[in-house]
Every structure is written in structure tokens, then in C-alpha cells.
Design a protein around this motif. Structure first.
Motif, PDB file in Angstrom:
ATOM      1  N   ALA A   1      39.794  34.160  37.554  1.00  0.00           N
ATOM      2  CA  ALA A   1      41.155  34.293  38.092  1.00  0.00           C
ATOM      3  C   ALA A   1      41.861  35.495  37.465  1.00  0.00           C
ATOM      4  CB  ALA A   1      41.933  33.005  37.840  1.00  0.00           C
ATOM      5  N   GLU A   2      41.706  35.654  36.139  1.00  0.00           N
ATOM      6  CA  GLU A   2      42.323  36.796  35.447  1.00  0.00           C
ATOM      7  C   GLU A   2      41.773  38.108  35.977  1.00  0.00           C
ATOM      8  OE1 GLU A   2      44.559  37.632  33.022  1.00  0.00           O
ATOM      9  OE2 GLU A   2      45.303  35.585  33.239  1.00  0.00           O
ATOM     10  N   TYR A   3      40.456  38.131  36.154  1.00  0.00           N
ATOM     11  CA  TYR A   3      39.798  39.350  36.678  1.00  0.00           C
ATOM     12  C   TYR A   3      40.402  39.709  38.038  1.00  0.00           C
ATOM     13  CZ  TYR A   3      36.228  41.351  39.793  1.00  0.00           C
ATOM     14  OH  TYR A   3      35.585  42.062  40.771  1.00  0.00           O
ATOM     15  N   PHE A   4      40.564  38.710  38.883  1.00  0.00           N
ATOM     16  CA  PHE A   4      41.122  38.936  40.221  1.00  0.00           C
ATOM     17  C   PHE A   4      42.551  39.483  40.119  1.00  0.00           C
ATOM     18  CE2 PHE A   4      43.529  36.783  43.773  1.00  0.00           C
ATOM     19  CZ  PHE A   4      43.178  37.700  44.744  1.00  0.00           C
ATOM     20  N   VAL A   5      43.368  38.846  39.255  1.00  0.00           N
ATOM     21  CA  VAL A   5      44.768  39.276  39.131  1.00  0.00           C
ATOM     22  C   VAL A   5      44.837  40.709  38.605  1.00  0.00           C
ATOM     23  CG1 VAL A   5      46.864  38.906  37.754  1.00  0.00           C
ATOM     24  CG2 VAL A   5      45.723  36.964  38.841  1.00  0.00           C
ATOM     25  N   ARG A   6      43.989  41.029  37.623  1.00  0.00           N
ATOM     26  CA  ARG A   6      44.062  42.367  37.028  1.00  0.00           C
ATOM     27  C   ARG A   6      43.575  43.455  37.986  1.00  0.00           C
ATOM     28  NH1 ARG A   6      41.928  41.085  30.813  1.00  0.00           N
ATOM     29  NH2 ARG A   6      43.289  39.281  30.566  1.00  0.00           N
ATOM     30  N   ARG A   7      42.696  43.113  38.912  1.00  0.00           N
ATOM     31  CA  ARG A   7      42.092  44.143  39.766  1.00  0.00           C
ATOM     32  C   ARG A   7      42.672  44.253  41.169  1.00  0.00           C
ATOM     33  NH1 ARG A   7      40.590  48.184  37.912  1.00  0.00           N
ATOM     34  NH2 ARG A   7      38.964  48.673  39.405  1.00  0.00           N
ATOM     35  N   LYS A   8      43.186  43.140  41.697  1.00  0.00           N
ATOM     36  CA  LYS A   8      43.509  43.125  43.139  1.00  0.00           C
ATOM     37  C   LYS A   8      44.534  44.195  43.519  1.00  0.00           C
ATOM     38  CE  LYS A   8      44.097  41.588  47.408  1.00  0.00           C
ATOM     39  NZ  LYS A   8      43.328  42.292  48.450  1.00  0.00           N
ATOM     40  N   GLU A   9      45.682  44.251  42.789  1.00  0.00           N
ATOM     41  CA  GLU A   9      46.715  45.216  43.219  1.00  0.00           C
ATOM     42  C   GLU A   9      46.206  46.644  43.042  1.00  0.00           C
ATOM     43  OE1 GLU A   9      50.384  45.456  41.145  1.00  0.00           O
ATOM     44  OE2 GLU A   9      49.469  45.488  39.161  1.00  0.00           O
ATOM     45  N   ASN A  10      45.313  46.832  42.068  1.00  0.00           N
ATOM     46  CA  ASN A  10      44.766  48.181  41.865  1.00  0.00           C
ATOM     47  C   ASN A  10      43.810  48.563  42.986  1.00  0.00           C
ATOM     48  OD1 ASN A  10      46.105  48.909  39.429  1.00  0.00           O
ATOM     49  ND2 ASN A  10      44.953  47.255  38.465  1.00  0.00           N
TER      50      ASN A  10
END
Ligand SMILES: Cc1cc2nc3c(=O)[nH]c(=O)nc-3n(C[C@H](O)[C@H](O)[C@H](O)COP(=O)(O)OP(=O)(O)OC[C@H]3O[C@@H](n4cnc5c(N)ncnc54)[C@H](O)[C@@H]3O)c2cc1C
Length: 452
Positions: free
Chosen positions: A353-362
């Protein structure tokens, strides 16, 4: 330690397997193609790629950056070479710092290096000729077929032809048309998915080496032939050749579709790329035989399912290639996923979940930047106003080091997250344009005052 199955040993799959192997996870990597070291490589994909700071950082973490860069050709900071329709050349620097460069690297060499890096860990196993057809998300089970039988390379063997493999988690690193993502799409009612294709396709063509393996154009440069609605680019290869990529409309009065005869091809290239034609003896064969690829942007969410499945690289976020960042971003995904797994070793769902949050907007920001850069490369690089804006950018960067950073510099030569880079560039632009408007207003006011 947990066991991971990775689907796809392309650029990000090999690298991620190495990262997971280094952490001590048990990893099985399944790839539908044959081993690239057997020479069977990668039909229809770009032969070489621009590798820059983010990708190099990801390779450095595993100690393989030097190994990769020994196969690369630097395209120097000051060497973006623009070819106009009369065959004249203009330099358009990327950056004020002449030491900054991007690197032209062969896809096959890079793919082999990351796979070999993964195979150095005894806990990583790579299985070629296995195509994933379906993933059961809850049990983290993948169905695989023997693709060497499908390709007619091996005789049919009913026992081996379809197998099921399970693990604690499956990671889809299987590119833009990911089978793992398709399984998520089918199963998850709230899975968001959007794909959009450009009206342009691409075709690769070759400028072969000159006498005794020399380069027939400036070697350490990215070459661009901007032609407003379309363009051609060329990147150097270590053997003295250049790989050219023509980005052109699929349909229309002048397009791939309307260019049918040998004469059509010759006429188009003679009109648009007169200085390249004499360097391309196999132009006609390349044009007719090489496939015309499509250019897709894929956005989806979420990139994970419980602690069972995650998506990495193009499987999660395919972007068009005009910022030269798709692979660099995919490599950055591997770094971030590795960091998240280290931060939450006992809670894989939280790590995903953290990986998704950190990467998605980028990833979303990069998708937009890549489309904008197509317009910039094909249309604006040829214009005087654009070149003046670039000069102003570089003057400001030199005058305000560390304070003013052009967008291209932030994206290509730093690891500032893409979304932050895009936001910062918008802020900088608005300050500069406000400043310029104010200065112009003051000049006009002074002129009026003194004339009156
Ligand atoms: C013309 C062009 C130029 C580009 N130039 C650049 C550039 O200069 N710089 C840059 O950073 N990026 C560039 N890119 C983008 C870059 O190619 C991708 O972002 C990068 O390859 C993504 O890596 P990946 O590992 O996620 O996917 P891929 O490299 O596509 O790898 C996916 C792998 O999964 C395998 N696979 C697929 N389906 C299955 C299945 N069902 N079962 C098993 N295996 C499967 C495939 O065979 C492949 O090996 C360019 C792209 C294009 C099209």
C-alpha cells in the motif's frame, strides 16, 4: 522468508528479482520469451533506450551501474542535435552543466545484465518460455503455459504444457499488456483502468556504421528531426550504428497508412529527412519489414491486492516514450518497493500500500509530462522562441544554482519525485512570466513617459 513469483523478466522484472534476492526472499521469475542470451530478442520494442539518473541510481544500489554503463554511449549535456529540413544542424543543450549526460544503452545488453544480477543470488530462479495466462489473486497462484510449444520451438508435452505455481505473493512485472493486471481488472469490482493511444505510431530504422565501424553522425548526441506534427530521433549504438525511430501519424493524408509504394517512402524521406537518407541504405527494407508500434498510456489503481499481488513498471503505468523515462521510472519503482518491504517486513499489505501511495501520483505526473514532451520535441525544438526560452532557463539555472531548476533537469538529472518536479516547474514558470510581464510593463511605461 516469504516466497515471491515475478511474472515478466523484462527490464524491471530482472532488476526487481535482484532486489528481492538480495533481501533473502525466495524468488521464481517466469518470462514468456526465450532467454535473451540465446539471441532471441525482443521483437517490436525499441532497440536502445536513454538511461538517466533515476535508473542509474537503482542500478547503483545493486552495484551493477558500472557494468551497465560500460555498454552505454553518453549523449552529452550540450548535444541535443536538431536537424532541420535543409539538413542544417542546431545544438540545443539539455543543461548548463556540460558534464551532465543521458546514456544510450541497448535493451538486450541491459536486460541480460539485470537478469544475471538476479541469478547471482542462489535464492532466485529464472524460468524462460513460461507465459502467464491467469492469476488467482486470493491464493497467489499463476497459471503458466509453455510458450516454446506455442511458438512451435518445442514439441507438445501435455504434462508440461500448462502448470500452476503458487507463492506468498505474485508481482506483475509483465509490461504494458500485463496478464497479472488483467486478472486484477477481472476480479476487482473497484479496479480503475484507463488506456489511451496516441494517433501516432513508431517505426525503427537503421543508420549503419560507416567505414571501419565509425559513426556517420555526431556520436555523443541525441539527434532529433522535428517536423511539427511528427518527428524522427536517432540514438547511437556502440557498434557505430544509430537506431532511428520515426514517430508518425497512423492515419491521414501523410501517414503510415497512406505511404504504400516504394516511391511514397522515398518521396517522404527525401522531403523531410534529406540529410539522413544517404546514411540509410536499407531504408526501404527497414520501412517495409519493421513493425509499426503503438504508443499507449496506461493508468490504473490500485497497484496491489491485499498482501498477495502487486504491479511494477509498465504493468502499473505505461507512458509514451518522449521523456525517455519509462524504464527509469520502472527502476525507481523497484527501489521504492524494496524500501517499503524493508520498512514493513512483517506487514506485506502495508508495504504494497505504501509503495502504491508513494508512486502513483508520480507515475500520473510522468504520464502527463511525457505527452507534453512529445509536442515540445516534434514541434517546439525547431522554433526560435523555444530556443530562447531554453537559453533563459539555463541562464537562470546558472545564476540561481540549486534554486532554479529547469523541468528537464529535474526529471532527467535528479531524483526529485516527478509530481514535485512538475509542480515546481509550474511555480517557476509563473514567477518568471509574471516577472517578465512586470519588466515589460515598466519598460513600456518608461518609454511612454520619456516620449510624452
Ligand atoms: C519506442 C520506445 C522507446 C522507449 N525509450 C525509452 C527510453 O529512452 N528510456 C526509458 O527510460 N524508457 C523508454 N521506453 C519505455 C521502456 O521501454 C519501458 O518503460 C520499460 O521497458 C518497462 O519495463 P518493464 O520491465 O516494466 O516492461 P517490459 O520491458 O515490457 O518487460 C515486460 C516483460 O514481461 C514479459 N511478459 C509479458 N507478458 C507476459 C506474460 N503473460 N507472461 C510472462 N511474461 C510476460 C515480456 O516478454 C517482457 O520481457 C521506451 C518505450 C518505447 C516503446
Amino acid at each position: 522468508m516469504a516466497k515471491f513469483i515475478l511474472i515478466g523478466s523484462g527490464l524491471a522484472g530482472g532488476l526487481l528479482a535482484a532486489y528481492l534476492g538480495r533481501r533473502g526472499y525466495d524468488v521464481d521469475l517466469y518470462e514468456r520469451r526465450a532467454d535473451p542470451r540465446e539471441g532471441n530478442i525482443i521483437g517490436g520494442r525499441s532497440i536502445n533506450l536513454a538511461l538517466s539518473t533515476r535508473g542509474i541510481h537503482a542500478l547503483e544500489q545493486l552495484g551493477i551501474a558500472d557494468e551497465v554503463l560500460q555498454h552505454a554511449i553518453p549523449m552529452r549535456g550540450r548535444m541535443r542535435m536538431i536537424h532541420d529540413k535543409s539538413g542544417n544542424l542546431h545544438f540545443a543543450p539539455y543543461d548548463v552543466d556540460p558534464n551532465k549526460h543521458i546514456n544510450s544503452i541497448g535493451r538486450a545488453a541491459l536486460n541480460t545484465t539485470v537478469i544475471e544480477a538476479a541469478q547471482r543470488y542462489p535464492n532466485v530462479r529464472v524460468h524462460f518460455n513460461h507465459r502467464c495466462t491467469e492469476v488467482d489473486l486470493d491464493s497467489a497462484t499463476a497459471e503458466l503455459v509453455d510458450s516454446s510449444v506455442e511458438a512451435g520451438v518445442s514439441p507438445a508435452d501435455p504434462v508440461r504444457q500448462v502448470i500452476e505455481v503458487s507463492a506468498d505473493a505474485i508481482i506483475g512485472v509483465d509490461g504494458a499488456f500485463s496478464a497479472v493486471r488483467q486478472s486484477m481488472h477481472k476480479k476487482l469490482a473497484d479496479f480503475k483502468y484507463d488506456e489511451s493511444y496516441l494517433a501516432h505510431g513508431y517505426k525503427e530504422l537503421t543508420i549503419p556504421p560507416g567505414p571501419s565501424g565509425s559513426w556517420q553522425m555526431e556520436k555523443e548526441a541525441l539527434h532529433i528531426w522535428p517536423r511539427k506534427s511528427f518527428m524522427m530521433i536517432a540514438l547511437p549504438n556502440p557498434d557505430g550504428s544509430f537506431t532511428c525511430t520515426l514517430f508518425w501519424e497512423f492515419e491521414g493524408p501523410r501517414s503510415f497508412a497512406s505511404t504504400k509504394t516504394d516511391d511514397d517512402v522515398h518521396r517522404f524521406f527525401d522531403e523531410e529527412f534529406p540529410d539522413a537518407v544517404p546514411l540509410m541504405p536499407a531504408l526501404l527494407e527497414d520501412f517495409k519489414n519493421n513493425p509499426t508500434g503503438s504508443l499507449v498510456t496506461i493508468r490504473c489503481a490500485p497497484w496491489f491486492y491485499k498482501n498477495k499481488v502487486a504491479l511494477v513498471g509498465d504493468a502499473a503505468h505505461a507512458v509514451v516514450p518522449f521523456y525517455g523515462q519509462g524504464m527509469n521510472a520502472a527502476f525507481e519503482d523497484c527501489v521504492v518497493l524494496d524500501e517499503c518491504l524493508a520498512e514493513f517486513p512483517d506487514n506485506r499489505e502495508r508495504a504494497f500500500a505504501e509503495y502504491f501511495v508513494r508512486r502513483k501520483e508520480n507515475a500520473d505526473a510522468l504520464a502527463d509530462l511525457a505527452i507534453d514532451n512529445f509536442i515540445e520535441m516534434r514541434d517546439k525544438t525547431a522554433s526560435k522562441t523555444f530556443r530562447a526560452k531554453k537559453k533563459l532557463d539555463h541562464a537562470l539555472e546558472a545564476a540561481l544554482p540549486g534554486i532554479y531548476l529547469p523541468l528537464y533537469t529535474m526529471v532527467t538529472f535528479t531524483r526529485i519525485p516527478y509530481a514535485e518536479a512538475a509542480q515546481r516547474a509550474r511555480r517557476q514558470d509563473s514567477i518568471i512570466y509574471t516577472g517578465l510581464t512586470l519588466v515589460s510593463a515598466i519598460i513600456v511605461a518608461l518609454l511612454i513617459h520619456f516620449i510624452a
